[in-house]
Design an enzyme around this catalytic site. Structure first.
Site, mmCIF file in Angstrom:
data_model
loop_
_atom_site.group_PDB
_atom_site.id
_atom_site.type_symbol
_atom_site.label_atom_id
_atom_site.label_comp_id
_atom_site.label_asym_id
_atom_site.label_seq_id
_atom_site.Cartn_x
_atom_site.Cartn_y
_atom_site.Cartn_z
ATOM 1 N N ASP A 74 0.848 -1.188 0.000
ATOM 2 C CA ASP A 74 0.000 0.000 0.000
ATOM 3 C C ASP A 74 0.887 1.242 0.000
ATOM 4 O OD1 ASP A 74 0.841 -0.773 2.526
ATOM 5 O OD2 ASP A 74 -1.170 -0.972 3.335
ATOM 6 N N CYS A 99 1.290 4.829 9.497
ATOM 7 C CA CYS A 99 0.974 3.395 9.515
ATOM 8 C C CYS A 99 2.073 2.567 8.870
ATOM 9 C CB CYS A 99 -0.364 3.149 8.817
ATOM 10 S SG CYS A 99 -1.187 1.631 9.358
ATOM 11 N N HIS A 101 3.468 2.726 5.803
ATOM 12 C CA HIS A 101 3.428 2.363 4.390
ATOM 13 C C HIS A 101 4.700 2.781 3.658
ATOM 14 C CE1 HIS A 101 -1.297 2.225 4.383
ATOM 15 N NE2 HIS A 101 -0.740 1.473 5.314
ATOM 16 N N GLU A 133 -6.093 3.030 3.439
ATOM 17 C CA GLU A 133 -6.620 3.595 4.675
ATOM 18 C C GLU A 133 -8.046 4.131 4.559
ATOM 19 O OE1 GLU A 133 -5.259 3.445 7.523
ATOM 20 O OE2 GLU A 133 -3.128 3.117 7.185
ATOM 21 N N HIS A 159 2.489 -6.103 6.846
ATOM 22 C CA HIS A 159 2.206 -4.874 7.589
ATOM 23 C C HIS A 159 3.218 -4.765 8.715
ATOM 24 C CE1 HIS A 159 0.237 -1.489 9.362
ATOM 25 N NE2 HIS A 159 -0.707 -1.526 8.443
ATOM 26 N N HIS A 353 -0.481 4.420 13.674
ATOM 27 C CA HIS A 353 -1.270 5.646 13.544
ATOM 28 C C HIS A 353 -0.857 6.725 14.542
ATOM 29 C CE1 HIS A 353 -4.860 3.715 11.173
ATOM 30 N NE2 HIS A 353 -3.686 3.210 10.828
#
Length: 383
Positions: A74, A99, A101, A133, A159, A353
């Site tokens: 992502d 996050c 990415h 997101e 992730h 986050h």
């Protein structure tokens, strides 16, 4: 001059560059341009590049091409004001790669640089996906037919995980991430004077009843050995204490580890909303929005092969992880395509986050080595 497999210094520079240009989903134009510039420096002999909106698809043609192995990363960021103090902090006010990415993209480019350097036996598809997101980017691309030409036979993604050591790999059979569904309920009654409740229809009372009843779903409608969460984070009604509110807006989320359970909880929310409207003689507008945020239910075969490889490697720290109630739209892709998602540790005291999230970058090299090693075994197996 073409670039062969990216080295440590190049990868760190890429990570820092990407960290500085975070963009919200479907607005990742600067990010897309940066990624394309890097990808076009790789040997192009067996690469085909296609863009769809802000997405990038890179197809690597194999010598045999019997199968296609997919890798998804992502590329979007969050509307978070960065507070890390890093010298390469976000240049976009109110935007941050909170996050991880930026780590995801750096790892993907590193793996792609290896695959582009030596032609594989099978085909590979690298998907640089927007809008994880905020707009179910994976579902959006799939339903647009963007993957049809180069549809993967199996697909992988990662992730970052702040709680795991930097570079550690975490995975499990079954569900890794929960499926999520937004709840938006608005009740309509009749406003009035606080002294004359019989002439009004109080939506604070109706909304409160709805909130209380939703708390019984998990405790009384979900099998205790299964998992589900219903959280209501917003309740807005009224303007002043002596006026009866004629409307109430309630917003929340559903989390469940299987799509079957998520759908079951959604049905119960619908029934309770309708029952509340009937009981209080009011109207309700209910929007249950799941989009592409299905549970990330790992495929048994690809996940067994992935775990076996990681456990057998002396240079990989493998940790079996518990399911997480966080959401990820990769769940939609692996509801359609066989595949596996896993964690990559970044060793941080802050949660995903957080405006303070600053991943340890040693995770990049370790992640690339583990992932490329595993994908190479899949390439040989499938040839």
């Amino acid at each position: 001059m073409t670039v062969v497999a990216l080295n440590h210094e190049q990868l760190i520079q890429i990570y820092q560059d990407l960290h500085q240009i975070p963009e919200i989903g479907l607005e990742e134009h600067e990010t897309q341009a940066y990624l394309l510039n890097v990808i076009k420096q790789f040997p192009q002999d067996f690469l085909t590049i296609k863009t769809v909106e802000t997405a990038i698809l890179v197809h690597v043609t194999g010598t045999v091409g019997a199968k296609t192995i997919g890798w998804r990363t992502d590329i979007d960021a969050l509307p978070v004001a960065e507070q890390t103090g890093l010298p390469f902090a976000s240049k976009h006010p109110g935007r941050m790669h909170a996050c991880g990415h930026d780590i995801h993209m750096s790892v993907a480019l590193g793996v792609l640089s290896h695959v582009a350097d030596v032609q594989p036996a099978n085909n590979f598809l690298f998907l640089f996906q927007p809008a994880e997101e905020n707009a179910s980017g994976g579902k959006r691309l799939y339903e647009m037919g963007a993957l049809d030409e180069w549809r993967p036979d199996e697909i992988y993604g990662l992730h970052v995980n702040p709680q795991l050591p930097a570079g550690a790999i975490g995975c499990r059979q079954g569900t890794l991430f929960a499926g999520t569904c937004e709840i938006h309920a608005k009740f309509y009654g009749k406003s009035g004077h606080a002294a004359y409740p019989h002439l009004a229809n109080d939506m604070v009372v109706a909304g409160a009843s709805f909130v209380n009843q939703l708390q019984t779903i998990v405790s009384r409608n979900v099998n205790p050995i299964e998992s589900g969460v219903v959280t209501l984070g917003q309740f807005h009604a009224g303007t002043i204490g002596n006026v009866i509110s004629g409307t109430a807006q309630i917003d929340g989320t559903i989390r469940a580890l299987t799509q079957k359970m998520n759908a079951h909880i959604q049905r119960r929310v619908q029934t309770i909303a309708q029952g509340t409207a009937l009981a209080f003689g009011c109207e309700v507008d209910l929007d249950l929005h799941q989009g592409g945020y299905y549970p990330v239910e790992n495929d048994p075969e690809t996940t067994a092969a992935f775990i076996d490889y990681m456990q057998d490697r002396s240079d990989v720290t493998y940790i079996e992880t518990e399911p997480a109630m966080t959401g990820e739209d990769f769940g939609f892709l692996i509801s359609k395509l066989k595949g596996t998602m896993f964690w990559l540790g970044i060793d941080q005291p802050y949660q995903l986050h957080s405006e303070h999230l600053a991943p340890k970058t040693e995770a990049i090299d370790k992640g690339i080595a583990a992932i490329y090693g595993y994908l190479s075994t899949r390439d040989q197996t499938l040839a």
